[in-house]
Design a protein around this motif. Structure first.
Motif, mmCIF file in Angstrom:
data_model
loop_
_atom_site.group_PDB
_atom_site.id
_atom_site.type_symbol
_atom_site.label_atom_id
_atom_site.label_comp_id
_atom_site.label_asym_id
_atom_site.label_seq_id
_atom_site.Cartn_x
_atom_site.Cartn_y
_atom_site.Cartn_z
ATOM 1 N N VAL A 65 0.842 -1.195 0.000
ATOM 2 C CA VAL A 65 0.000 0.000 0.000
ATOM 3 C C VAL A 65 0.882 1.251 0.000
ATOM 4 O O VAL A 65 0.542 2.275 -0.579
ATOM 5 N N VAL A 91 3.638 6.905 17.333
ATOM 6 C CA VAL A 91 3.115 5.769 16.561
ATOM 7 C C VAL A 91 3.334 5.957 15.059
ATOM 8 O O VAL A 91 4.104 5.234 14.431
ATOM 9 N N GLU A 146 5.983 4.334 10.878
ATOM 10 C CA GLU A 146 5.505 3.543 9.745
ATOM 11 C C GLU A 146 5.948 4.095 8.393
ATOM 12 O O GLU A 146 5.725 3.462 7.373
ATOM 13 N N ALA A 194 7.903 0.261 26.547
ATOM 14 C CA ALA A 194 7.032 -0.912 26.527
ATOM 15 C C ALA A 194 5.724 -0.621 25.794
ATOM 16 O O ALA A 194 5.167 -1.474 25.111
ATOM 17 N N PRO A 247 6.690 -0.065 21.527
ATOM 18 C CA PRO A 247 7.919 -0.840 21.265
ATOM 19 C C PRO A 247 8.502 -0.632 19.882
ATOM 20 O O PRO A 247 9.716 -0.687 19.708
ATOM 21 N N LYS A 248 7.647 -0.396 18.899
ATOM 22 C CA LYS A 248 8.163 -0.369 17.518
ATOM 23 C C LYS A 248 9.154 0.770 17.315
ATOM 24 O O LYS A 248 10.188 0.600 16.679
ATOM 25 N N ARG A 303 12.455 -0.126 19.374
ATOM 26 C CA ARG A 303 13.185 -1.267 18.835
ATOM 27 C C ARG A 303 13.959 -0.862 17.587
ATOM 28 O O ARG A 303 15.048 -1.365 17.328
ATOM 29 N N ARG A 337 15.041 -5.060 26.938
ATOM 30 C CA ARG A 337 14.237 -6.179 26.452
ATOM 31 C C ARG A 337 13.832 -5.978 24.989
ATOM 32 O O ARG A 337 13.527 -6.928 24.285
ATOM 33 N N LEU A 338 13.825 -4.733 24.536
ATOM 34 C CA LEU A 338 13.510 -4.462 23.123
ATOM 35 C C LEU A 338 14.735 -4.622 22.243
ATOM 36 O O LEU A 338 14.644 -5.054 21.103
ATOM 37 N N PRO A 356 18.877 -5.508 23.213
ATOM 38 C CA PRO A 356 19.945 -5.613 24.224
ATOM 39 C C PRO A 356 21.140 -4.715 23.912
ATOM 40 O O PRO A 356 21.938 -4.440 24.804
ATOM 41 N N LEU A 411 1.759 -6.484 13.513
ATOM 42 C CA LEU A 411 2.573 -5.436 14.138
ATOM 43 C C LEU A 411 2.612 -4.152 13.313
ATOM 44 O O LEU A 411 3.344 -3.224 13.644
ATOM 45 N N ARG A 412 1.838 -4.113 12.242
ATOM 46 C CA ARG A 412 1.738 -2.879 11.465
ATOM 47 C C ARG A 412 0.834 -1.949 12.260
ATOM 48 O O ARG A 412 -0.261 -2.346 12.658
ATOM 49 N N GLN A 413 1.278 -0.754 12.492
ATOM 50 C CA GLN A 413 0.497 0.101 13.389
ATOM 51 C C GLN A 413 -0.623 0.826 12.629
ATOM 52 O O GLN A 413 -0.600 2.029 12.480
ATOM 53 N N TRP A 419 5.120 -7.730 23.571
ATOM 54 C CA TRP A 419 6.000 -6.739 22.952
ATOM 55 C C TRP A 419 7.470 -7.122 23.079
ATOM 56 O O TRP A 419 8.322 -6.586 22.392
ATOM 57 N N VAL A 420 7.761 -8.060 23.971
ATOM 58 C CA VAL A 420 9.140 -8.547 24.100
ATOM 59 C C VAL A 420 9.321 -9.737 23.164
ATOM 60 O O VAL A 420 8.497 -10.635 23.143
ATOM 61 N N TRP A 421 10.383 -9.691 22.366
ATOM 62 C CA TRP A 421 10.687 -10.836 21.499
ATOM 63 C C TRP A 421 11.739 -11.674 22.197
ATOM 64 O O TRP A 421 12.936 -11.425 22.067
ATOM 65 N N LEU A 456 17.065 -12.010 23.127
ATOM 66 C CA LEU A 456 16.083 -10.935 22.978
ATOM 67 C C LEU A 456 16.197 -10.211 21.640
ATOM 68 O O LEU A 456 15.552 -9.196 21.435
ATOM 69 N N LYS A 457 17.042 -10.696 20.766
ATOM 70 C CA LYS A 457 17.191 -10.002 19.476
ATOM 71 C C LYS A 457 16.780 -10.928 18.341
ATOM 72 O O LYS A 457 17.198 -12.080 18.277
ATOM 73 N N ASP A 513 4.554 -7.336 9.388
ATOM 74 C CA ASP A 513 4.674 -5.896 9.130
ATOM 75 C C ASP A 513 4.033 -5.538 7.777
ATOM 76 O O ASP A 513 4.227 -4.450 7.256
ATOM 77 N N LEU A 554 1.503 -4.486 4.825
ATOM 78 C CA LEU A 554 0.326 -3.683 4.518
ATOM 79 C C LEU A 554 0.223 -3.749 3.005
ATOM 80 O O LEU A 554 0.855 -2.996 2.283
#
Lengths: 219, 121
Positions: free
Chosen positions: A9, A122, A126, A148, A151-152, A155, A184-185, A187, B36-38, B85-87, B95-96, B103, B105
């Motif tokens: 899209v 947010v 994107e 938290a 996260p996106k 990260r 945690r997102l 390291p 996970l696409r916002q 939300w934690v991978w 964690l990576k 993702d 769209l």
């Protein structure tokens, strides 16, 4: 009759972002997409960097806001070329708007362009703008739980700036929990703690910009 | 709230296809939306209904398939669905990881009505 299209899209945005990236690489300019909530201090951090990098690094700025030219006015007082993008209510910058802004910057004379996105945790995440690196700014009054909850953004960030650390004594911001969430997102996150009010951490912030701008622009 | 601008891209692509095929109207749209696409598909549907007024897509159905998130562990290459939300890799705890799906769209299909029959050869 059904037609299989299977097309992104955001194909048009992605193509325009790739075009921006090519332009920046050709001009040997590193571009930073700076994202945060409104009021976290993005513009103040850019002002502080412009002050310290004056005469050392050729900086240009793209300011994104839903309305007004207030931020561009602030940046232009630092003697830095700046373009204000008004999104007319839009919640994020898109690659076409950034492309138009780049037309108005002297790219051949610049080494670093900071793109200050619209304040929002947010939507900006994107949209690829063609940037080289991404910086997420969070300020202490926003609370330690932001990584938290969003996260996106965190990260994907190459650098996280925790701003307004001078306010820590007055807030219930739990820095250990903030660091735990970030870890945690990712390291291997990079964090710089700053205060534009006291100047704490501003040297690290500008050093990071300097180091980032010194790396050759590779797509 | 960027759903409206996304819907406009979808509408443009569907109208372009309808014109190319000589269709009378667009009767359906199907999207793939990554978990996970916002974006909020319900908001996109609402925006689509508003934006398609007066276009060949007015009244078209608007559906989506949610694509679950899949993460590939950077350490042991286990493919897993993150539960939060934690991978955190269920095999090694790393964690990576990198996102392999979730993702998206993507405009998957466009259904057209009143397409002229292919001319007999």
């Amino acid at each position: 009759m059904k037609f299989n299209v299977v097309q992104k899209v955001m194909k048009v945005n992605d193509e325009l972002a790739a075009h921006n990236r090519t332009r920046l690489v050709e001009a040997d300019v590193i571009a930073i997409n700076m994202m945060s909530a409104p009021g976290s201090g993005k513009t103040s951090l850019i002002e502080a960097a412009a002050e310290r990098l004056k005469g050392r690094l050729a900086l240009g700025v793209v300011e994104g806001d839903p309305e007004t030219t207030l931020d561009a006015e602030r940046i232009s007082r630092c003697d830095v070329p700046v373009v204000q993008v008004q999104t007319a209510g839009g919640c994020h910058l898109e690659a076409n708007l950034v492309g138009q802004a780049l037309d108005h910057l002297p790219l051949q004379e610049l080494e670093l362009v900071i793109i200050e996105n619209v304040g929002n945790l947010v939507c900006p995440v994107e949209f690829d703008l063609g940037e080289t690196v991404r910086v997420a700014v969070v300020s202490t009054p926003e609370g330690h739980d932001k990584p938290a909850k969003y996260p996106k953004l965190f990260r994907k960030a190459d650098l996280i700036v925790l701003n307004k650390i001078d306010l820590l004594p007055y807030l219930e911001f739990d820095i250990a929990r903030f660091l735990d969430y970030l870890g945690r997102l990712n390291p291997e996150f990079t964090l710089i703690q700053t205060s534009c009010a006291t100047g704490e951490g501003i040297a690290q912030w500008t050093d990071w910009l300097w180091d980032t701008a010194s790396v050759p622009a590779i797509p | 709230m960027h759903e409206l601008s996304l819907v406009k891209s979808i509408l443009e692509e569907a109208v372009r296809l309808a014109e190319a095929e000589g269709a009378e109207r667009i009767s359906g749209i199907v999207l793939q939306v990554g978990a996970l696409r916002q974006v909020v598909p319900e908001l996109m549907k609402f925006a689509f209904e508003a934006a398609s007024q007066g276009t060949p897509a007015e009244g078209a159905s608007f559906e989506w398939k949610v694509v679950p998130a899949l993460v590939l562990c950077d350490n042991c290459e286990t493919l897993y669905s993150p539960s939060s939300w934690v991978w955190d890799c269920p095999a090694c705890g790393m964690l990576k990881g990198s996102l392999q799906a979730g993702d998206e769209l993507v405009l998957e299909t466009v259904e057209l009505a009143g397409v002229p029959a292919e001319a007999p050869r």
